[in-house]
Design a protein around this motif. Structure first.
Motif, PDB file in Angstrom:
ATOM      1  N   GLU A 194       1.053  -1.160   0.211  1.00 38.76           N
ATOM      2  CA  GLU A 194       0.049   0.135  -0.024  1.00 38.76           C
ATOM      3  C   GLU A 194       1.072   1.073  -0.113  1.00 38.76           C
ATOM      4  N   ASN A 253       1.736  12.657  11.627  1.00 37.67           N
ATOM      5  CA  ASN A 253       2.831  12.027  11.253  1.00 37.67           C
ATOM      6  C   ASN A 253       2.508  10.480  10.639  1.00 37.67           C
ATOM      7  N   GLY A 254       3.424   9.857   9.874  1.00 43.81           N
ATOM      8  CA  GLY A 254       3.108   8.538   9.655  1.00 43.81           C
ATOM      9  C   GLY A 254       3.763   7.799  10.757  1.00 43.81           C
ATOM     10  N   ASN A 255       3.477   6.288  10.708  1.00 52.10           N
ATOM     11  CA  ASN A 255       4.237   5.667  11.807  1.00 52.10           C
ATOM     12  C   ASN A 255       5.652   5.376  11.556  1.00 52.10           C
ATOM     13  N   VAL A 278      -1.959  13.626  15.717  1.00 51.73           N
ATOM     14  CA  VAL A 278      -2.640  12.331  14.742  1.00 51.73           C
ATOM     15  C   VAL A 278      -1.551  11.672  14.058  1.00 51.73           C
ATOM     16  N   LEU A 279      -1.743  10.240  14.327  1.00 47.89           N
ATOM     17  CA  LEU A 279      -0.657   9.490  13.408  1.00 47.89           C
ATOM     18  C   LEU A 279      -1.184   8.396  12.597  1.00 47.89           C
ATOM     19  N   TYR A 280      -0.928   8.388  11.454  1.00 45.20           N
ATOM     20  CA  TYR A 280      -1.607   7.449  10.380  1.00 45.20           C
ATOM     21  C   TYR A 280      -0.918   6.205  10.290  1.00 45.20           C
ATOM     22  N   PRO A 281      -1.581   4.966   9.978  1.00 44.54           N
ATOM     23  CA  PRO A 281      -1.004   3.937   9.656  1.00 44.54           C
ATOM     24  C   PRO A 281      -0.192   3.579   8.644  1.00 44.54           C
ATOM     25  N   GLN A 290      -0.320  10.876   1.467  1.00 45.93           N
ATOM     26  CA  GLN A 290      -0.903   9.356   1.428  1.00 45.93           C
ATOM     27  C   GLN A 290      -2.326   9.514   1.782  1.00 45.93           C
ATOM     28  N   TYR A 291      -2.753  10.204   2.566  1.00 53.97           N
ATOM     29  CA  TYR A 291      -4.005  10.046   3.258  1.00 53.97           C
ATOM     30  C   TYR A 291      -4.648  11.553   2.977  1.00 53.97           C
TER      31      TYR A 291
END
Lengths: 307, 307
Positions: A194, A253-255, A278-281, A290-291
């Motif tokens: 992904e 951020n991302g993970n 807020v952190l995204y997977p 990405q999001y």
């Protein structure tokens, strides 16, 4: 330049006002021309998109070596549906003249001068990566200018892992050539299927300007900005300054951020008393791209004051 | 029991359909009666509020010693505007009969049995605190039942600080008596002026049931659930099980959680590949109650699938 789209929208309004409301004209970032303003005797480029007069404009500060063309077109256009978005370009990058500063403090001084030159006395700011360091510096040096701040893929002074930038970039440049994948798809996204797919889609959404396309960063600007980033990470932590921030702050951020390791976002959140995190997977430095639909929705929730 | 409100709304609909849309009837949680279902031969109580047939119901799992009356009325009513909310009560608590289980595994077995008994084959779940451990266990034991999960103020097996529960509660019980502030206002909120004020407001929004009000947890249930919580925290980490979760997960907490220290939320987020993390400023274990409007908005964004 938006003549065709505007006429189409007008025709739709005439035909059916309900449909027209759903099909609001989306401003096309790729056709947004440069504007220019003098700051400290240096001509700086910027672009504006969208319009909403009842909330402060949202001013964007870009990542290491990024020009105005390196913002995700979908994200910019998404943000511009709900507010005026101002894309700022620091000295020595893209169409901005002058010498690229080699410190965050000087970058923030240009940014403050830019806001003054445009007579913006109260803005929202969004800083990504090196731009997130600039945004923090503005919060410290010119707090009166800022209503709310969004810090994405960045870290505080003394941030962990910032000194690794040259190695990470050179490793991924080699890999980029080997696997024939755009450097930014490797640097900004995870290696999962992904993440990889999101990276490939992202690179199609940047560098699309048909009006005033930007030159890439010069070697000199690259070196100066790398020094600014590494110095920010090697400067002792400024906990007191972060604790003194009064504005609402959204940290994102991302993970698995290769450039600004994710733990720095958690640390920023813990040190800024007004911060929300807020952190995204399954995402890296480019989590906001990405999001982008979710990110835009969360930015709107944050800036429009639901609490 | 909602006769008056319903008639009023009907009159408004007749008068002006636009206004009626804005003034949607808000279900009153304090007047929601208990319902009962048999699970493993034990009569369990539950309540439902709101209705939306095109998305799965959202099933709530409560904190240590909490009954159905301990949910924040504003949060429940906020969630119920957009979906069917099911408030589940485990064995041995409130109006549910039987013996309170002393392990998360047995609590999750009752929870799974409850979903089966109601013929729910696909639900969203929200677990708070000990309920968040139960929700994780359901994700491991009965993954086919869950579409999406929200884990608030909780931690993984092996979570840091869970063993301190008895000390933290006894310290705050003493303080509660000394300063004459509700125990939960101390345990669930920060000591800042905003945190303190939020705690005082929160305690007005719980235990308001005029229909089927609940008894407080018995000494036996308290001991059993404390054992379940402490055992969860002292069990070795289950990284592999968390890594195997496929459902989207939203992890939420405040920055200074006394009961389930905040770092556990960051750890959960890092171990569950599908997890998104949201952490709020100046808040503790009860962050979802302090920011109930923002929380409901973010839950809706998460459950309704913006990405």
């Amino acid at each position: 330049m938006n003549g065709n789209k505007t006429s189409l929208a007008t025709a739709v309004v005439a035909a059916n006002s309900n449909v027209a409301q759903a099909a609001t004209v989306v401003a096309d970032y790729s056709r947004t021309p440069n504007q220019y303003v003098m700051v400290e005797g240096t001509k700086l480029a910027y672009r504006t998109l969208g319009h909403r007069s009842d909330v402060p404009p949202l001013v964007l500060f870009q990542h290491f070596t990024g020009t105005m063309d390196d913002w995700d077109q979908s994200m910019i256009e998404g943000l511009a549906k709900s507010r005026t978005v101002v894309i700022f370009e620091n000295a020595g990058i893209g169409a901005s003249e002058g010498k690229a500063p080699d410190s965050v403090a000087i970058m923030a001084r240009y940014a403050g001068g830019f806001l003054d030159a445009l007579h913006f006395n109260r803005v929202d700011i969004l800083g990504f990566s090196l731009g997130g360091a600039v945004a923090q510096q503005i919060l410290m040096d010119r707090p009166e200018l800022v209503r709310k701040a969004i810090l994405v893929g960045t870290g505080p002074q003394g941030a962990e892992g910032f000194k690794d930038l040259p190695n990470i970039i050179s490793e991924n440049m080699k890999k980029s050539a080997e696997v024939n994948v755009h450097l930014k798809a490797l640097l900004f996204f995870t290696a999962t299927s992904e993440g990889h797919q999101s990276g490939l889609e992202f690179v199609k959404r940047i560098n699309n300007h048909t009006v005033d396309p930007e030159p890439v960063a010069s070697q000199e600007a690259t070196q100066a900005q790398a020094k600014a980033w590494i110095t920010w990470g090697s400067t002792p932590a400024n906990n007191g300054q972060l604790a003194a921030i009064k504005q609402p702050v959204l940290v994102v951020n991302g993970n698995d951020d290769l450039i600004a390791p994710t733990v720095n976002s958690y640390v920023l959140y813990q040190r800024i008393p007004t911060a929300q995190l807020v952190l995204y997977p399954d995402s890296g430095h480019g989590s906001l791209f990405q999001y982008h639909a979710l990110f835009v929705s969360q930015v709107n929730t944050f800036l429009d004051g639901v609490r």
